[in-house]
Motif scaffolding. Structure first.
Motif, mmCIF file in Angstrom:
data_model
loop_
_atom_site.group_PDB
_atom_site.id
_atom_site.type_symbol
_atom_site.label_atom_id
_atom_site.label_comp_id
_atom_site.label_asym_id
_atom_site.label_seq_id
_atom_site.Cartn_x
_atom_site.Cartn_y
_atom_site.Cartn_z
ATOM 1 N N PRO A 135 19.869 -6.309 -70.261
ATOM 2 C CA PRO A 135 20.830 -5.517 -69.605
ATOM 3 C C PRO A 135 20.744 -5.518 -68.011
ATOM 4 N N ASN A 136 19.759 -6.079 -67.618
ATOM 5 C CA ASN A 136 19.586 -6.205 -66.109
ATOM 6 C C ASN A 136 19.629 -7.470 -65.659
ATOM 7 N N ASN A 137 20.518 -8.322 -66.356
ATOM 8 C CA ASN A 137 20.630 -9.779 -65.852
ATOM 9 C C ASN A 137 21.592 -9.939 -64.852
ATOM 10 N N CYS A 138 22.453 -8.893 -64.326
ATOM 11 C CA CYS A 138 23.239 -9.409 -62.952
ATOM 12 C C CYS A 138 22.358 -9.111 -61.755
ATOM 13 N N LYS A 139 22.754 -9.569 -61.001
ATOM 14 C CA LYS A 139 21.807 -9.461 -59.503
ATOM 15 C C LYS A 139 22.919 -8.739 -58.881
ATOM 16 N N LEU A 140 22.132 -7.296 -58.232
ATOM 17 C CA LEU A 140 22.968 -6.288 -57.710
ATOM 18 C C LEU A 140 22.255 -5.873 -56.429
ATOM 19 N N SER A 141 22.984 -6.024 -55.411
ATOM 20 C CA SER A 141 22.662 -6.148 -54.070
ATOM 21 C C SER A 141 23.568 -5.150 -53.308
ATOM 22 N N TYR A 142 23.069 -4.417 -52.169
ATOM 23 C CA TYR A 142 23.847 -3.600 -51.125
ATOM 24 C C TYR A 142 23.622 -3.941 -49.853
ATOM 25 N N THR A 143 24.739 -3.848 -48.952
ATOM 26 C CA THR A 143 24.574 -4.121 -47.567
ATOM 27 C C THR A 143 23.612 -3.182 -46.868
ATOM 28 N N GLU A 144 22.918 -3.566 -45.859
ATOM 29 C CA GLU A 144 21.832 -2.662 -45.575
ATOM 30 C C GLU A 144 22.279 -1.436 -44.774
ATOM 31 N N ASP A 145 23.611 -1.189 -44.292
ATOM 32 C CA ASP A 145 24.284 -0.289 -43.780
ATOM 33 C C ASP A 145 25.043 0.581 -44.670
ATOM 34 N N SER A 146 24.686 0.356 -45.966
ATOM 35 C CA SER A 146 25.243 1.145 -47.175
ATOM 36 C C SER A 146 24.514 2.622 -47.211
ATOM 37 N N GLU A 147 25.501 3.653 -47.432
ATOM 38 C CA GLU A 147 24.961 4.877 -47.659
ATOM 39 C C GLU A 147 23.935 4.799 -48.935
ATOM 40 N N GLY A 148 22.740 5.420 -48.851
ATOM 41 C CA GLY A 148 22.019 5.506 -49.918
ATOM 42 C C GLY A 148 21.329 4.053 -50.406
ATOM 43 N N TYR A 149 21.336 3.343 -49.367
ATOM 44 C CA TYR A 149 20.761 1.955 -49.308
ATOM 45 C C TYR A 149 19.357 2.073 -49.910
ATOM 46 N N SER A 150 18.659 3.019 -49.614
ATOM 47 C CA SER A 150 17.233 3.032 -49.696
ATOM 48 C C SER A 150 16.853 3.665 -50.892
ATOM 49 N N SER A 151 17.822 4.294 -51.526
ATOM 50 C CA SER A 151 17.668 5.322 -52.667
ATOM 51 C C SER A 151 18.375 4.730 -54.136
ATOM 52 N N VAL A 152 19.655 4.128 -54.078
ATOM 53 C CA VAL A 152 20.304 3.811 -55.313
ATOM 54 C C VAL A 152 19.397 2.675 -55.862
ATOM 55 N N PRO A 153 19.163 2.881 -57.344
ATOM 56 C CA PRO A 153 18.614 1.808 -58.064
ATOM 57 C C PRO A 153 19.267 0.512 -58.204
ATOM 58 N N LEU A 154 18.598 -0.600 -58.361
ATOM 59 C CA LEU A 154 19.257 -1.715 -58.376
ATOM 60 C C LEU A 154 19.135 -2.466 -59.736
ATOM 61 N N ARG A 155 18.512 -1.709 -60.660
ATOM 62 C CA ARG A 155 18.335 -2.141 -61.912
ATOM 63 C C ARG A 155 19.962 -1.712 -62.480
ATOM 64 N N SER A 156 20.390 -2.963 -63.378
ATOM 65 C CA SER A 156 21.841 -2.462 -63.705
ATOM 66 C C SER A 156 22.044 -1.763 -64.731
ATOM 67 N N ASP A 157 20.859 -1.042 -65.437
ATOM 68 C CA ASP A 157 20.990 -0.280 -66.336
ATOM 69 C C ASP A 157 20.572 1.172 -65.763
ATOM 70 N N ALA A 158 20.332 1.228 -64.624
ATOM 71 C CA ALA A 158 19.918 2.591 -63.979
ATOM 72 C C ALA A 158 20.842 2.947 -62.689
ATOM 73 N N ASN A 159 21.671 1.837 -62.098
ATOM 74 C CA ASN A 159 22.521 2.160 -61.195
ATOM 75 C C ASN A 159 24.051 2.796 -61.681
ATOM 76 N N LEU A 160 24.468 3.783 -61.189
ATOM 77 C CA LEU A 160 25.746 4.402 -61.701
ATOM 78 C C LEU A 160 26.840 3.481 -61.895
ATOM 79 N N ILE A 161 26.917 2.780 -61.078
ATOM 80 C CA ILE A 161 28.123 1.618 -60.984
ATOM 81 C C ILE A 161 28.040 0.710 -62.146
ATOM 82 N N THR A 162 26.609 0.025 -62.406
ATOM 83 C CA THR A 162 26.515 -0.870 -63.344
ATOM 84 C C THR A 162 26.101 -0.289 -64.645
ATOM 85 N N ARG A 163 25.604 0.818 -64.779
ATOM 86 C CA ARG A 163 25.734 1.538 -66.133
ATOM 87 C C ARG A 163 26.999 2.075 -66.643
ATOM 88 N N THR A 164 27.853 2.219 -65.850
ATOM 89 C CA THR A 164 29.367 2.647 -66.176
ATOM 90 C C THR A 164 29.872 1.303 -66.702
#
Ligand code: ADP
Ligand SMILES: N[C@@H](CCOP(=O)(O)O)C(=O)O
Length: 357
Positions: A49-78
């Motif tokens: 379930p974590n085979n997609c590569k998820l990244s955020y721009t460094e100026d994104s809100e929550g950059y340092s806190s949102v999970p990058l595993r796709s089964d944990a990140n709200l966008i990709t879990r959804t």
């Protein structure tokens, strides 16, 4: 063949005073996803379930806190929830998602609503399900159970929405614990369960007109307040007179915001609330004073002021004098030990969009 598309979803300010869980306005601050799918790999079956590569721009809100595993990140879990409802276990191999998020998290500007809407659209696009916005709303409302932010983010503009009564069978499907609706974050056993499809037309809405002369000032405190915590503090029952107080103002406000010229003598009192703001004042230092002391008579151009969503952001509707109004509110927060930033925003009339590239 490589498919590339961009998903854009607006922030939103919900409630607008008396419209708790009813009113929301999409705002000109957009969560953006750049998605790339190597469709030559799309038919590969994969169990990760974590085979997609998820990244955020460094100026994104929550950059340092949102999970990058796709089964944990709200966008990709959804998105995984949408895929699994439709018998697709995981993202196609080679899926890359790059996120740019200017919406502050946990501030009352609909960041979670935007993330859920983006995730449902992502699932729809990855699996090419061909869902309408109305059908995608059903999936969103299985995850974020109040329709105000979701509807404004998906449909855009100034919206009023309600959840229809569900049949007992639908309630049974609907009341599935979220942990079963969304795959467990990393570590959870993938049960292989196929979640039931959401009931149809769970949420219904109308889009109101909005006088374009009315701008939205968001004064954003630097502390987070989770919507769940801010909802948890509300009473389970209300005196009739408080509900009538809100119903009367809600009915007037939706038309008052369409009128030209805007009438502060109508809008300001119509933005008062007795259902959520009085109880949330304990969570937001200075809120009582700000909502009662910053008025159209003290600040020409101001039309109305309220808590944005579950807070702590303040939404001030105004036609001019934006700097003075925002500075006054910031100064009152500072007196209560709260630092803030502010943004001047417009309604996002078109809502969420997908652009094939
Ligand atoms: N762009 C995003 N990417 C991943 N998760 C997000 C994103 N935006 C919001 N979230 C999740 O939603 C949470 C904030 O939701 P919530 O408490 O409802 O506040 P808000 O008022 O911003 O909607 C964040 O802590 C994070 O878990
Ligand atoms: N009606 C909800 C709106 C929550 O909005 P958010 O932007 O804070 O998520 C509530 O007031 O709880």
């Amino acid at each position: 063949m490589v498919r590339t598309f961009k998903i854009k979803v607006p922030a939103s300010s919900a409630n607008i005073g008396p419209g708790y869980d009813v009113l929301g306005v999409g705002l000109s601050l957009f969560l953006e996803l750049e998605v790339t799918i190597d469709s030559s790999l799309a038919h590969e079956t994969n169990d990760d379930p974590n085979n997609c590569k998820l990244s955020y721009t460094e100026d994104s809100e929550g950059y340092s806190s949102v999970p990058l595993r796709s089964d944990a990140n709200l966008i990709t879990r959804t998105a995984l929830y949408v895929l699994r409802c439709n018998n697709i276990r995981n993202f196609p191999s080679g899926t890359k998602i790059h996120v740019s998020n200017p919406i502050p998290l946990g501030r009352g500007l609909g960041s979670s609503g935007a993330a859920v809407v983006a995730g449902v659209i992502l699932g729809n696009e990855v699996a090419q399900l061909g869902f309408s916005k109305q059908r995608m709303l059903d999936y969103c409302l299985m995850i974020e159970r109040h329709p105000d932010n979701i509807t404004a983010a998906m449909m855009g503009g100034f919206c009023g929405s309600f959840l229809r009564d569900l049949t007992p069978q639908e309630v049974e499907r609907r009341e599935i614990p979220l942990s079963e609706v969304l795959p467990e974050p990393s570590g959870g056993e993938d049960t292989g369960l196929v979640p039931p499809l959401p009931p149809t037309d769970i949420g219904r809405h109308v889009k109101y007109q909005w006088n374009p002369a009315i701008k939205c000032i968001a004064i954003i405190p630097q502390f987070e307040l989770s919507t769940a915590d801010s909802r948890g503090i509300l009473p389970k029952a209300y005196p009739t007179q408080d509900l009538v107080f809100n119903l009367q103002r809600l009915a007037v406000l939706t038309t008052a915001l369409t009128m030209d010229p805007p009438n502060a003598d109508l809008i300001y009192p119509a933005m008062q609330d007795r259902v959520h703001q009085p109880y949330r004042k304990t969570l937001i230092p200075g809120l009582t004073e700000i909502l009662s002391c910053v008025t159209p008579s003290t600040y020409p151009g101001l039309l109305g002021i309220c808590l944005s969503g579950a807070g702590p952001t303040i939404l001030a509707l105004a036609t001019e004098n934006f700097e003075d109004i925002s500075q006054e509110i910031i100064n009152r927060f500072v007196k209560n030990g709260v630092e803030c930033s502010w943004k001047l925003l417009e309604p996002a009339y078109d809502g969420a969009s997908v652009e094939q590239q």
